[in-house]
Design an enzyme around this catalytic site. Structure first.
Site, PDB file in Angstrom:
ATOM      1  CB  CYS A 145      -0.915   0.003   1.222  1.00 14.91           C
ATOM      2  SG  CYS A 145      -2.004   1.452   1.289  1.00 14.91           S
ATOM      3  CD  GLU A 178      -1.759  -1.893  -3.958  1.00 10.73           C
ATOM      4  OE1 GLU A 178      -0.675  -1.693  -4.556  1.00 10.73           O
ATOM      5  OE2 GLU A 178      -1.834  -2.112  -2.730  1.00 10.73           O
TER       6      GLU A 178
END
Length: 225
Positions: free
Chosen positions: A2, A103
């Site tokens: 992340c 992402e």
């Protein structure tokens, strides 16, 4: 992993979701990046509270703060083995609120960002750890990291890792200083399923200086077909 996320929510909604006092000032942020200040929820002797932490955990034994930029995430599978994280996992857990996260998928044309949110539009609670570090001049820095795990079926086509997301009914367990460590470890390694929604967004998010609601709009060049 992340590496970027968003938090765009009213103070009252944040307070209701995490059972904390509403923050006095909460600016919408659409491109939160490592080393920046982030909001976290911690359990203290005075109850559950919001804290402002630096994203990128600096171990208490670090010689300088630069190590934090390499510790924005902690792999849940090895968190109890790593000197940088194991003490924090046992004693200093937190929740990091988010509206969604990004992402990147590697395509022939380059890296394409995708934006992930919960399908019910609830706020996300990342499983986090925090640490306190004192610089040589005596300045105290509180920092954090986000735990990651193997991607679920929604994230896996885009990236092999994803943040550990704590469901609201497990907030208290995660923050409880007396919680069973084995139970918490299992929670991170095999987190409860979450229903995510994702779509491509503009590569403009790749630049940290860009921070506007336009970053979370569907990217037409990939969605029009």
């Amino acid at each position: 992993m992340c590496g970027r996320y968003t938090l765009a929510v009213s103070p009252s909604r944040l307070a209701a979701r995490f059972s904390v006092t509403p923050p006095l000032d909460l600016q919408a942020r659409y491109n939160i990046a490592p080393t920046q200040s982030v909001i976290a929820v911690r359990e203290t002797t005075e109850g559950r509270q919001l804290a402002t932490l630096r994203w990128g955990l600096i171990p208490s034994w670090a010689k300088d703060a630069t190590i934090g930029s390499r510790m924005i995430n902690a792999r849940s599978e090895t968190v109890l083995e790593k000197p940088s994280f194991r003490a924090a996992f046992r004693q200093r857990r937190c929740l990091i609120p988010a509206s969604g996260f990004y992402e990147w998928q590697t395509l022939p044309t380059g890296k394409q960002p995708f934006y992930f949110t919960l399908r019910d539009d609830d706020l996300i609670a990342f499983a986090g750890l925090w640490e306190q570090w004192r610089s040589p001049d005596g300045t105290v820095v509180e920092s954090c990291t986000i735990l990651t795990t193997a991607a679920n079926e929604i994230v896996a086509p885009i990236h092999e890792r994803m943040p550990v997301i704590i469901p609201s009914d497990l907030d208290a367990l995660w923050l409880d200083p007396a919680a069973d460590i084995g139970q918490l470890y299992d929670l991170c390694r095999t987190p409860p399923p979450v229903t995510l929604h994702c779509y491509p967004v503009s590569p403009a998010v790749n630049q940290v200086r860009n921070d506007s609601e336009a970053l979370i709009q569907p990217y037409s060049s990939l969605t029009s077909g």
